[in-house]
Motif scaffolding. Structure first.
Motif, PDB file in Angstrom:
ATOM      1  N   ASP A 120       0.838  -1.199   0.000  1.00  0.00           N
ATOM      2  CA  ASP A 120       0.000   0.000   0.000  1.00  0.00           C
ATOM      3  C   ASP A 120       0.874   1.251   0.000  1.00  0.00           C
ATOM      4  O   ASP A 120       1.975   1.255   0.565  1.00  0.00           O
ATOM      5  CB  ASP A 120      -0.906   0.035   1.231  1.00  0.00           C
ATOM      6  N   TYR A 121       0.380   2.314  -0.618  1.00  0.00           N
ATOM      7  CA  TYR A 121       1.113   3.577  -0.589  1.00  0.00           C
ATOM      8  C   TYR A 121       0.148   4.752  -0.565  1.00  0.00           C
ATOM      9  O   TYR A 121      -1.011   4.639  -0.960  1.00  0.00           O
ATOM     10  CB  TYR A 121       2.069   3.694  -1.785  1.00  0.00           C
ATOM     11  N   PHE A 122       0.661   5.883  -0.091  1.00  0.00           N
ATOM     12  CA  PHE A 122      -0.114   7.125  -0.018  1.00  0.00           C
ATOM     13  C   PHE A 122       0.830   8.267  -0.357  1.00  0.00           C
ATOM     14  O   PHE A 122       1.955   8.343   0.171  1.00  0.00           O
ATOM     15  CB  PHE A 122      -0.685   7.317   1.390  1.00  0.00           C
ATOM     16  N   THR A 123       0.401   9.172  -1.239  1.00  0.00           N
ATOM     17  CA  THR A 123       1.272  10.258  -1.673  1.00  0.00           C
ATOM     18  C   THR A 123       0.818  11.591  -1.098  1.00  0.00           C
ATOM     19  O   THR A 123      -0.369  11.851  -0.922  1.00  0.00           O
ATOM     20  CB  THR A 123       1.304  10.370  -3.207  1.00  0.00           C
ATOM     21  N   THR A 124       1.793  12.445  -0.798  1.00  0.00           N
ATOM     22  CA  THR A 124       1.514  13.788  -0.303  1.00  0.00           C
ATOM     23  C   THR A 124       2.771  14.626  -0.509  1.00  0.00           C
ATOM     24  O   THR A 124       3.604  14.288  -1.351  1.00  0.00           O
ATOM     25  CB  THR A 124       1.080  13.741   1.184  1.00  0.00           C
ATOM     26  N   GLN A 125       2.914  15.706   0.262  1.00  0.00           N
ATOM     27  CA  GLN A 125       4.100  16.546   0.156  1.00  0.00           C
ATOM     28  C   GLN A 125       4.645  16.872   1.526  1.00  0.00           C
ATOM     29  O   GLN A 125       3.885  17.006   2.484  1.00  0.00           O
ATOM     30  CB  GLN A 125       3.783  17.852  -0.589  1.00  0.00           C
ATOM     31  N   VAL A 126       5.945  16.984   1.620  1.00  0.00           N
ATOM     32  CA  VAL A 126       6.621  17.524   2.794  1.00  0.00           C
ATOM     33  C   VAL A 126       7.299  18.803   2.326  1.00  0.00           C
ATOM     34  O   VAL A 126       8.285  18.758   1.597  1.00  0.00           O
ATOM     35  CB  VAL A 126       7.650  16.538   3.375  1.00  0.00           C
ATOM     36  N   GLY A 127       6.717  19.939   2.703  1.00  0.00           N
ATOM     37  CA  GLY A 127       7.188  21.192   2.131  1.00  0.00           C
ATOM     38  C   GLY A 127       6.910  21.202   0.642  1.00  0.00           C
ATOM     39  O   GLY A 127       5.794  20.943   0.192  1.00  0.00           O
ATOM     40  N   ARG A 128       7.930  21.440  -0.156  1.00  0.00           N
ATOM     41  CA  ARG A 128       7.769  21.407  -1.613  1.00  0.00           C
ATOM     42  C   ARG A 128       8.000  20.016  -2.188  1.00  0.00           C
ATOM     43  O   ARG A 128       7.772  19.786  -3.371  1.00  0.00           O
ATOM     44  CB  ARG A 128       8.763  22.375  -2.268  1.00  0.00           C
ATOM     45  N   GLN A 129       8.522  19.104  -1.368  1.00  0.00           N
ATOM     46  CA  GLN A 129       8.956  17.805  -1.871  1.00  0.00           C
ATOM     47  C   GLN A 129       7.809  16.791  -1.954  1.00  0.00           C
ATOM     48  O   GLN A 129       7.227  16.417  -0.937  1.00  0.00           O
ATOM     49  CB  GLN A 129      10.047  17.242  -0.956  1.00  0.00           C
ATOM     50  N   PRO A 130       7.462  16.318  -3.159  1.00  0.00           N
ATOM     51  CA  PRO A 130       6.490  15.225  -3.258  1.00  0.00           C
ATOM     52  C   PRO A 130       7.070  13.972  -2.606  1.00  0.00           C
ATOM     53  O   PRO A 130       8.242  13.624  -2.822  1.00  0.00           O
ATOM     54  CB  PRO A 130       6.333  15.027  -4.771  1.00  0.00           C
ATOM     55  N   VAL A 131       6.256  13.298  -1.792  1.00  0.00           N
ATOM     56  CA  VAL A 131       6.719  12.093  -1.108  1.00  0.00           C
ATOM     57  C   VAL A 131       5.660  11.000  -1.236  1.00  0.00           C
ATOM     58  O   VAL A 131       4.493  11.265  -1.536  1.00  0.00           O
ATOM     59  CB  VAL A 131       7.020  12.339   0.388  1.00  0.00           C
ATOM     60  N   VAL A 132       6.089   9.768  -0.990  1.00  0.00           N
ATOM     61  CA  VAL A 132       5.182   8.634  -0.960  1.00  0.00           C
ATOM     62  C   VAL A 132       5.457   7.844   0.307  1.00  0.00           C
ATOM     63  O   VAL A 132       6.603   7.503   0.606  1.00  0.00           O
ATOM     64  CB  VAL A 132       5.320   7.755  -2.226  1.00  0.00           C
ATOM     65  N   MET A 133       4.407   7.607   1.080  1.00  0.00           N
ATOM     66  CA  MET A 133       4.489   6.788   2.291  1.00  0.00           C
ATOM     67  C   MET A 133       4.100   5.370   1.913  1.00  0.00           C
ATOM     68  O   MET A 133       3.044   5.149   1.320  1.00  0.00           O
ATOM     69  CB  MET A 133       3.566   7.351   3.371  1.00  0.00           C
ATOM     70  N   THR A 134       4.936   4.402   2.243  1.00  0.00           N
ATOM     71  CA  THR A 134       4.734   3.026   1.793  1.00  0.00           C
ATOM     72  C   THR A 134       4.761   2.051   2.961  1.00  0.00           C
ATOM     73  O   THR A 134       5.336   2.328   4.015  1.00  0.00           O
ATOM     74  CB  THR A 134       5.825   2.607   0.795  1.00  0.00           C
ATOM     75  N   ARG A 135       4.152   0.886   2.730  1.00  0.00           N
ATOM     76  CA  ARG A 135       4.242  -0.236   3.671  1.00  0.00           C
ATOM     77  C   ARG A 135       5.043  -1.336   2.971  1.00  0.00           C
ATOM     78  O   ARG A 135       4.623  -1.877   1.949  1.00  0.00           O
ATOM     79  CB  ARG A 135       2.854  -0.729   4.050  1.00  0.00           C
ATOM     80  N   HIS A 136       6.212  -1.664   3.530  1.00  0.00           N
ATOM     81  CA  HIS A 136       7.107  -2.653   2.933  1.00  0.00           C
ATOM     82  C   HIS A 136       6.612  -4.066   3.250  1.00  0.00           C
ATOM     83  O   HIS A 136       5.720  -4.268   4.084  1.00  0.00           O
ATOM     84  CB  HIS A 136       8.518  -2.442   3.477  1.00  0.00           C
ATOM     85  N   ALA A 137       7.206  -5.060   2.595  1.00  0.00           N
ATOM     86  CA  ALA A 137       6.814  -6.455   2.788  1.00  0.00           C
ATOM     87  C   ALA A 137       6.985  -6.915   4.229  1.00  0.00           C
ATOM     88  O   ALA A 137       6.246  -7.787   4.702  1.00  0.00           O
ATOM     89  CB  ALA A 137       7.628  -7.351   1.846  1.00  0.00           C
ATOM     90  N   ASP A 138       7.944  -6.324   4.943  1.00  0.00           N
ATOM     91  CA  ASP A 138       8.170  -6.711   6.335  1.00  0.00           C
ATOM     92  C   ASP A 138       7.288  -5.923   7.307  1.00  0.00           C
ATOM     93  O   ASP A 138       7.444  -6.053   8.533  1.00  0.00           O
ATOM     94  CB  ASP A 138       9.647  -6.559   6.714  1.00  0.00           C
TER      95      ASP A 138
END
Length: 441
Positions: A65-83
């Motif tokens: 699963d992943y969710f995208t947003t921004q930290v300041g100006r930087q686009p980021v993606v929050m992810t859940r790894h296999a572990d």
């Protein structure tokens, strides 16, 4: 403040000397809100260095699963790894810089860049590069998993809330947040199972005003008797006309916030680093479900423990600069500055695990009434924010006054409590913190 100094602050590019003079004990210069140079420095010195709210772990419950947003100006993606671990990555391919995940959220076995097919594991490590032979005898090694999507230097998960920073140095999240985190503790503690989760997607609105005007208003109890007066009066008349005794406390309280003198009785506490909180004024739920809920809390925490948790509640709890928790409404407001005069606001609703379903329904209804596109409350506020910003754009309007109940602040440890709910203590404290953040080059 001399006329000469006022004039010198009015015009020209913002300098560090100017920044040091823009915030005083009881007033803030208009350029703090409307100067594009100041905004650019904020994105570097505040949003580029501080702890910024990313998302909640319940938004990515499963590996892949992943969710995208921004930290300041930087686009980021929050992810859940296999572990099962959570990662926050720069949402850009290390090849040509293309956004890897354009969707707001999703699920995938691997993150794949559509431009040239580079693929990555959920922890950002490089998984595959097409035509590897093209990199023979070059400075790039396509087999090195470290050559993947860059992880943000610091990421911390506090009771399900994920924060990140774009810089490697600085205080850890808990130290920086201090007492400012108690609103987040409150909403989690109120869940009988000790966990909360996001309900669905969020409401998203763009305000045509500076981001600090919104935060400023979140500790302003005085405005409710004027901005929300007509809405509150209509709600009260409806309750009286139809003799509604239990209208669903939380959502109705958002309408009745305009009652005269009500907010003056509300505790306001300002914390270091610009954080603050406002005590809850919405009535607690009543009825059979409420009694069952209380019994569940007592079974988990004991009589004294449950009383301690339920006896502390907040309407607004601001973790400067991006996350405003509303425990009494089971909502989180997330602030994302877009420009000096545009601010994206996201409103998320939480479910308290183990609480009756009616609690979740009440929270959703409150969000619909107060924050949806057809809301009855926030629309009043947005118009006020716009008028403030529009008025401050004029160069002859120099200062914003924050003198209400100044010199009456009550020290509480390292925090300051307002002498009443009409105090501007949280605003004064926030802009002092803003000045400190902005002084770091």
């Amino acid at each position: 403040m001399s006329t000469t100094l006022d004039s010198s602050l009015r015009h020209g590019a913002a300098t560090d000397l100017d920044l040091g003079r823009m915030v005083e004990a009881e007033r803030v210069h208009r350029r703090v809100f409307v100067d594009s140079d100041v905004f650019e420095l904020e994105m570097d010195r505040i949003f580029g260095r501080s702890w910024i709210y990313v998302g909640h772990e319940s938004q990515i419950p499963n590996p892949g699963d992943y969710f995208t947003t921004q930290v300041g100006r930087q686009p980021v993606v929050m992810t859940r790894h296999a572990d099962g671990t959570i990662h926050v990555l720069e949402n850009r391919c290390p090849h040509k810089g293309a956004i890897v995940c354009p969707e707001r959220s999703g699920h995938t076995k691997r993150l794949v860049c559509m431009y040239h097919g580079w693929s990555f594991e959920a922890d950002g490590s490089l998984a595959g590069v097409p035509v590897r032979s093209g990199y023979d005898n070059t400075c790039f090694d396509p087999t090195n998993r470290a050559n993947g999507m860059k992880r943000l230097p610091r990421v911390e998960n506090y009771r399900g809330f994920v924060f990140a920073s774009l810089v490697a140095d600085g205080p850890d999240l808990k130290t920086w947040a201090g007492e400012g985190m108690r609103g987040f503790d409150s909403v989690v503690d109120r869940a009988p199972e000790g966990q909360i989760e996001i309900v669905g997607d969020c409401f998203r609105t763009v305000q045509n005003s500076n981001w600090k005007i919104f935060i400023d208003n979140m500790s302003d109890g005085m405005h409710t008797s004027f901005v929300h007066y007509q809405t509150a009066r209509a709600a009260k008349r409806t309750l009286e006309k139809f003799k509604i005794e239990h209208a669903g406390g939380l959502q109705v309280a958002t309408l009745l916030a305009g009652e005269p003198d009500q907010m003056a009785k509300t505790d306001l506490v300002a914390h270091p680093n610009g954080h603050f909180d406002m005590a809850a004024f919405a009535p607690e739920p009543k009825g059979t479900d409420a009694e069952k809920y209380k019994a569940e809390m007592i079974a988990r925490h004991g009589e004294a423990g449950a009383q301690a948790i339920l006896g502390r509640n907040f309407h607004n709890a601001m973790l400067f600069p991006t996350a405003l928790m509303q425990p009494s409404l089971q909502q989180l407001r997330v602030i994302r500055p877009l420009a000096v005069d545009k601010t994206l606001l996201e409103i998320w609703v939480f479910r308290l695990k183990g609480a009756p379903d009616s609690f979740t329904s009440r929270a959703i209804t409150a969000a619909n009434i107060g924050n949806s596109p057809s809301n009855l409350v926030a629309a009043d506020d947005f118009e006020a924010y716009y008028r403030v910003h529009a008025g401050l754009k004029g160069p002859e309007s120099d200062w914003v006054r924050l003198s209400r109940e100044a010199n009456r602040d009550i020290p509480v440890g390292s925090s300051l409590k307002g002498s009443s709910g009409n105090s501007e203590v949280c605003m004064r404290n926030m802009y002092q913190a803003w000045s400190q953040y902005m002084s770091v080059q």
